[in-house]
Scaffold this motif. Structure first.
Motif, mmCIF file in Angstrom:
data_model
loop_
_atom_site.group_PDB
_atom_site.id
_atom_site.type_symbol
_atom_site.label_atom_id
_atom_site.label_comp_id
_atom_site.label_asym_id
_atom_site.label_seq_id
_atom_site.Cartn_x
_atom_site.Cartn_y
_atom_site.Cartn_z
ATOM 1 N N THR A 1 36.703 61.962 35.358
ATOM 2 C CA THR A 1 37.023 63.325 34.928
ATOM 3 C C THR A 1 38.527 63.539 34.825
ATOM 4 O OG1 THR A 1 35.009 64.160 35.975
ATOM 5 C CG2 THR A 1 36.732 65.774 35.476
ATOM 6 N N SER A 2 39.256 62.997 35.806
ATOM 7 C CA SER A 2 40.717 63.160 35.806
ATOM 8 C C SER A 2 41.404 62.197 34.857
ATOM 9 C CB SER A 2 41.261 62.953 37.221
ATOM 10 O OG SER A 2 41.032 61.617 37.659
ATOM 11 N N GLY A 3 40.666 61.203 34.361
ATOM 12 C CA GLY A 3 41.252 60.241 33.428
ATOM 13 C C GLY A 3 42.168 59.231 34.087
ATOM 14 N N ASN A 4 41.956 58.952 35.383
ATOM 15 C CA ASN A 4 42.805 58.000 36.105
ATOM 16 C C ASN A 4 42.257 56.581 35.899
ATOM 17 O OD1 ASN A 4 44.325 56.511 37.948
ATOM 18 N ND2 ASN A 4 44.438 58.219 39.396
ATOM 19 N N GLN A 5 42.628 55.981 34.786
ATOM 20 C CA GLN A 5 42.099 54.665 34.447
ATOM 21 C C GLN A 5 42.646 53.583 35.368
ATOM 22 O OE1 GLN A 5 39.672 54.385 32.096
ATOM 23 N NE2 GLN A 5 39.445 52.278 32.865
ATOM 24 N N LEU B 1 39.396 49.855 41.395
ATOM 25 C CA LEU B 1 38.138 49.876 42.138
ATOM 26 C C LEU B 1 37.080 49.008 41.467
ATOM 27 C CD1 LEU B 1 38.003 53.672 43.086
ATOM 28 C CD2 LEU B 1 38.585 51.743 44.555
ATOM 29 N N ASP B 2 37.108 48.954 40.141
ATOM 30 C CA ASP B 2 36.144 48.112 39.420
ATOM 31 C C ASP B 2 36.374 46.639 39.726
ATOM 32 O OD1 ASP B 2 34.043 47.756 37.323
ATOM 33 O OD2 ASP B 2 35.687 46.686 36.334
ATOM 34 N N SER B 3 37.632 46.246 39.778
ATOM 35 C CA SER B 3 37.927 44.842 40.084
ATOM 36 C C SER B 3 37.512 44.496 41.500
ATOM 37 C CB SER B 3 39.423 44.568 39.884
ATOM 38 O OG SER B 3 40.197 45.308 40.816
ATOM 39 N N THR B 4 37.630 45.460 42.404
ATOM 40 C CA THR B 4 37.212 45.230 43.789
ATOM 41 C C THR B 4 35.708 45.076 43.875
ATOM 42 O OG1 THR B 4 39.064 46.576 44.544
ATOM 43 C CG2 THR B 4 37.310 46.153 46.131
ATOM 44 N N GLU B 5 34.970 45.905 43.122
ATOM 45 C CA GLU B 5 33.510 45.805 43.139
ATOM 46 C C GLU B 5 33.036 44.489 42.561
ATOM 47 O OE1 GLU B 5 32.373 49.521 41.138
ATOM 48 O OE2 GLU B 5 31.563 50.122 43.072
ATOM 49 N N THR B 6 33.727 44.035 41.523
ATOM 50 C CA THR B 6 33.388 42.741 40.932
ATOM 51 C C THR B 6 33.582 41.631 41.944
ATOM 52 O OG1 THR B 6 34.046 43.555 38.758
ATOM 53 C CG2 THR B 6 33.888 41.163 39.050
ATOM 54 N N SER B 7 34.689 41.725 42.688
ATOM 55 C CA SER B 7 34.973 40.724 43.724
ATOM 56 C C SER B 7 33.916 40.745 44.809
ATOM 57 C CB SER B 7 36.359 40.983 44.321
ATOM 58 O OG SER B 7 36.618 40.086 45.366
ATOM 59 N N ASP B 8 33.496 41.972 45.211
ATOM 60 C CA ASP B 8 32.473 42.094 46.247
ATOM 61 C C ASP B 8 31.139 41.523 45.779
ATOM 62 O OD1 ASP B 8 34.235 43.230 47.918
ATOM 63 O OD2 ASP B 8 33.555 45.307 47.645
ATOM 64 N N SER B 9 30.795 41.745 44.505
ATOM 65 C CA SER B 9 29.511 41.271 44.004
ATOM 66 C C SER B 9 29.424 39.762 43.966
ATOM 67 C CB SER B 9 29.267 41.835 42.596
ATOM 68 O OG SER B 9 30.198 41.277 41.674
ATOM 69 N N HIS B 10 30.590 39.063 43.981
ATOM 70 C CA HIS B 10 30.600 37.603 44.008
ATOM 71 C C HIS B 10 30.713 37.061 45.433
ATOM 72 C CE1 HIS B 10 31.480 38.184 39.702
ATOM 73 N NE2 HIS B 10 30.962 36.969 39.558
#
Length: 799
Positions: A698-702, A708-717
């Motif tokens: 919503t705030s547009g903080n890409q 956080l997306d890269s961290t989740e990807t790391s966690d999923s591996h």
């Protein structure tokens, strides 16, 4: 039992019952609030009806019908009266509540901070004749004559420091004001109110919203029945919904103010000081005041400001006086009394009366009418007398002191010895740093940016607190001490008072009185530090002054010092035990809010120095408030609102936050988030994960979304919680033996996080440890190690 005995017993019981009823009614009447007449009428009517129905007498049917009709009529009358009384009580309550919404915490603060006029000074403003006024200055308009006239506005002006605010306070308190206004008011009631703008205070103390709320509150308190007429929309709203919690708007207040002064049966006298300290368009303010003043002959304004062109153009044809033309007599009186009160000067005057009087006259003439200049110079002369200066020495000292205030400030500080100057420079910078972030950051807004055109948001910044003496006393300490101090071992009251008294003395000796804590006598360690005068604040804002002070304090960083000081202060108090003192929960809340604003300001500057302090403050605050550790006890629910919701109004009203990590996400504290993730924090396990991601979208903080997306990807591996070292802080990761250079950008980029090493780096002095889960104690050690670089920075600053 015979019939006669039974009749006698019945009569006796009836008499006893009547006595009991009368006694009970009497007791009820005595217990009622005498202010509520309708309650008394209720009981009296009930008693009358009971007597009518019980003791009305008569056995005939007609008598009973008559008694019943009378009782019914009385009940109808009483019911109508009861409804009217209840309505009146409710309206009175709404009036009181509406009046209180106009009040605000700092309504009298500026007035109380202004020093009292020195004895016998300013007498001329009421008592000088026309001939005397012409001889005193360059043609000023007699103030007493203006008070008695129908002229609506008087302008008091003067350059910085001649005593305009002190004169305005003197005018508002002096009994002669009422005496002269009697001639003008023609036996009508006169309502006197005042407002002192102050640009070093809260937003309400420098805004037009604060101006009108204050003036309306002072006037309406005398006649609250005017509230429905002055605020018709709010009155109707509260009639339907019971309470109107909406903040006041300029249109509501200005319409009410116009309606107030339109009442020709009342006379209104307004004193408004510091128009030049208004945080807005000064021309619009001047035109508003002139517009109100022109509405009728029942309004007078006495206003004061510096001689800015905008005010000269607006008030040039109005009666006025210029302070520096009229205060020489007062300055001579002040200098004479202060100097002759000194034993050494009195002896000097006995032996050389002419030279002593000449010195007083030289002080008077050199002041150029600037009253603030005089006590600073007199203080310097008294120090010379203490050190054995002769008349010649004193005259030479006076000759070296500059005439203008800003040069005088620099001269006063420049003569300090090196150690005192370094300490004073750090104090000045710390006090300034405590104010700076509030200009740019508003915790009321989603983007943390102060909105220039949103006065509703601005007026909510009243909780902005200047620095307390106790906080300031910690600012000169090694920041490492903030981590080594333990919560649960609070300072004793005597120790806090000692530290505050020591700091108060340092303000005098290291800052030469340019900073002060005037409420120390009543507030003790929690007394707020303030500038002696607005001119001191203006001086410290100049680039040359900042350069001058920075040169004397080395590598000192006042914002880092503040983070450490506020953390240290938090650990030094015990809110749960000290609620009856100033160091209770209100002080605690103020500390947290100052702290979080400093964190946001550092983040905006691209700096992460605040990170270890925020982590430690979070741990300390949770101990103080007794929060459960929801990260270590699976399934634990957060039953209390997180402390960040208490100090950040926008988050508290609108967002879901259960931890500092949640808060950092919704408020974009990127350095803290990166540090937590590198410490092994698993975002995939966050209970508000989807909600927080939605907030970022919503705030547009890409940037944060990608992080956080890269961290989740790391966690999923499987590189998250399965790694036994993922719970370790970066400060003690046992990998390469590279020494972290001071100020090196951590985590592969960004601004330097002083003292916190990048990944795969061990700070100096930390030994390699086997991979193992870290306890809370080990984690605290890691945080302390992380700030050693900041500590080194302070040590370098001390030389």
């Amino acid at each position: 039992m015979h019939l006669q005995e039974r009749l006698e017993a019945f009569t006796r019981d009836s008499e006893d019952r009547t006595t009991r009823i009368k006694r009970n009614f009497a007791n009820i009447l005595e217990s009622l609030d005498r202010k509520n007449a309708w309650q008394t009428e209720l009981v009296k009517s009930a008693r009358q009806n009971l007597y009518a129905s019980t003791f009305g007498g008569g056995s005939s049917q007609d008598s009973n019908i008559s008694n019943s009709a009378a009782a019914a009529n009385q009940l109808d009358v009483f019911s109508s009266f009861l409804s009217a009384s209840a309505k009146q009580d409710r309206e009175d309550f709404i009036k009181r509540r509406t009046l209180e919404t106009l009040n605000f915490p700092d309504l009298r603060d500026r007035y109380e901070r202004i020093s009292e006029a020195h004895q016998k000074t300013f007498d001329w403003v009421f008592h000088e004749t026309n001939a005397q006024t012409r001889s005193m200055g360059e043609g000023w308009d007699n103030f007493a004559n203006w008070l008695m006239s129908n002229k609506p506005l008087y302008w008091i002006t003067g350059k910085p420091g001649p005593g305009k605010s002190t004169l305005m306070k003197y005018l508002s308190d002096d009994m002669h004001l009422q005496q002269y206004l009697k001639v003008w008011r023609s036996d009508k009631p006169v309502c006197i109110s005042r407002f002192f703008f102050w640009n070093s205070g809260t937003t309400m103390q420098m805004s037009r919203i604060g101006l009108l709320q204050s003036l309306l509150y002072q006037n309406i308190g005398s006649f609250p029945d005017e509230i429905p007429r002055l605020f018709p929309d709010r009155w109707r709203y509260q009639g339907f919904f019971g309470y109107d919690a909406r903040p006041w708007s300029w249109s509501q207040l200005s319409q009410a103010f116009q309606a107030l002064v339109s009442d020709q049966n009342k006379m209104f006298f307004f004193l408004i000081d510091g128009l030049d300290e208004f945080d807005g368009d000064c021309q619009e303010l001047a035109q508003f005041l002139l517009g109100v003043a022109s509405t009728g002959s029942n309004v007078k304004f006495c206003v004061a400001s510096r001689p800015w062109l905008v005010f000269e153009d607006a008030f040039q044809r109005r009666p006025s006086l210029r302070m520096e033309d009229l205060t020489l007599k007062d300055i001579r009186l002040f200098a004479s009394e202060k100097l002759t009160g000194n034993i050494m000067f009195a002896q000097l005057r006995d032996h050389n009366h002419e030279s002593a009087d000449m010195l007083i006259e030289e002080v008077t003439q050199k002041s150029s009418g600037v009253f603030l200049w005089v006590p600073l110079v007199v203080k310097s002369l008294l120090e010379g007398l203490r050190d054995g200066d002769t008349v010649g020495d004193l005259q030479a000292r006076l000759l070296l002191l500059p005439r203008d205030l800003e040069s005088l400030f620099q001269k006063i500080l420049g003569v300090l010895d090196a150690e005192y100057f370094e300490q004073g420079a750090k104090i000045f910078q710390t006090v300034r740093a405590s104010h700076v972030p509030w200009r740019d950051i508003s915790l009321e807004n989603a983007k943390l940016m102060e909105s220039e055109d949103n006065e509703t948001a601005k007026q909510s910044r009243d909780n902005k607190s200047p620095l307390a003496l106790l906080s300031l006393s910690f600012s000169s300490e090694d920041p490492q001490w903030a981590f080594s101090a333990k919560y649960g071992e609070p300072m004793s009251s005597s120790e806090r008072n000692y530290r505050a008294e020591t700091m108060r003395r340092r303000l005098n000796s290291r800052c030469k009185g340019l900073l002060e804590a005037p409420t120390f006598g009543s507030h003790g360690p929690e007394a707020k530090v303030q500038y002696l005068h607005r001119t001191v604040k203006d001086f410290l804002e100049e680039d040359r002054a900042r350069t001058f002070l920075a040169a004397g304090s080395g590598a000192f960083d006042p914002h880092v010092a503040l983070c450490a000081a506020l953390l240290r202060h938090t650990k030094a108090i015990s809110p749960s035990q000290d609620d009856e003192e100033a160091s209770g929960m209100m002080a605690f809340s103020g500390l947290l809010q100052q702290f979080i604003v400093q964190c946001h300001w550092l983040e905006k500057q691209g700096r992460g120095d605040y990170v270890p302090f925020l982590d430690e403050m979070d741990r300390t605050t949770e101990l103080i408030l007794g929060y459960p550790d929801i990260t270590e006890v699976p399934g634990t629910e957060m039953t209390l609102p997180h402390w960040t919701k208490r100090v950040d109004p926008y988050v508290g009203k609108t967002l879901r936050v259960d931890s500092v990590f949640d808060y950092a996400v919704v408020r974009s504290l990127t350095h803290y988030i990166r540090w937590k993730l590198d410490s092994g924090y698993s975002f995939t396990k966050n209970r508000h994960r989807e909600y927080l991601l939605d907030c970022l979208r919503t705030s547009g903080n890409q940037t944060l979304l990608d992080l956080l997306d890269s961290t989740e990807t790391s966690d999923s591996h499987g590189s998250g919680s399965s790694n036994p070292r993922s719970n370790l802080t970066p400060a003690i990761l046992p990998q390469t033996q590279e020494i972290a250079p001071l100020g090196r950008p951590p985590y592969g980029g960004g601004a330097p996080l002083l003292g916190v090493p990048p990944r795969n780096v061990i700070p100096l002095g930390v030994q390699q440890q086997p991979a193992a889960k870290v306890t809370k104690k080990d984690h605290t050690f890691g945080i302390r190690t992380a700030v050693r670089g900041i500590t080194d920075k302070f040590r370098l600053g001390r030389g």
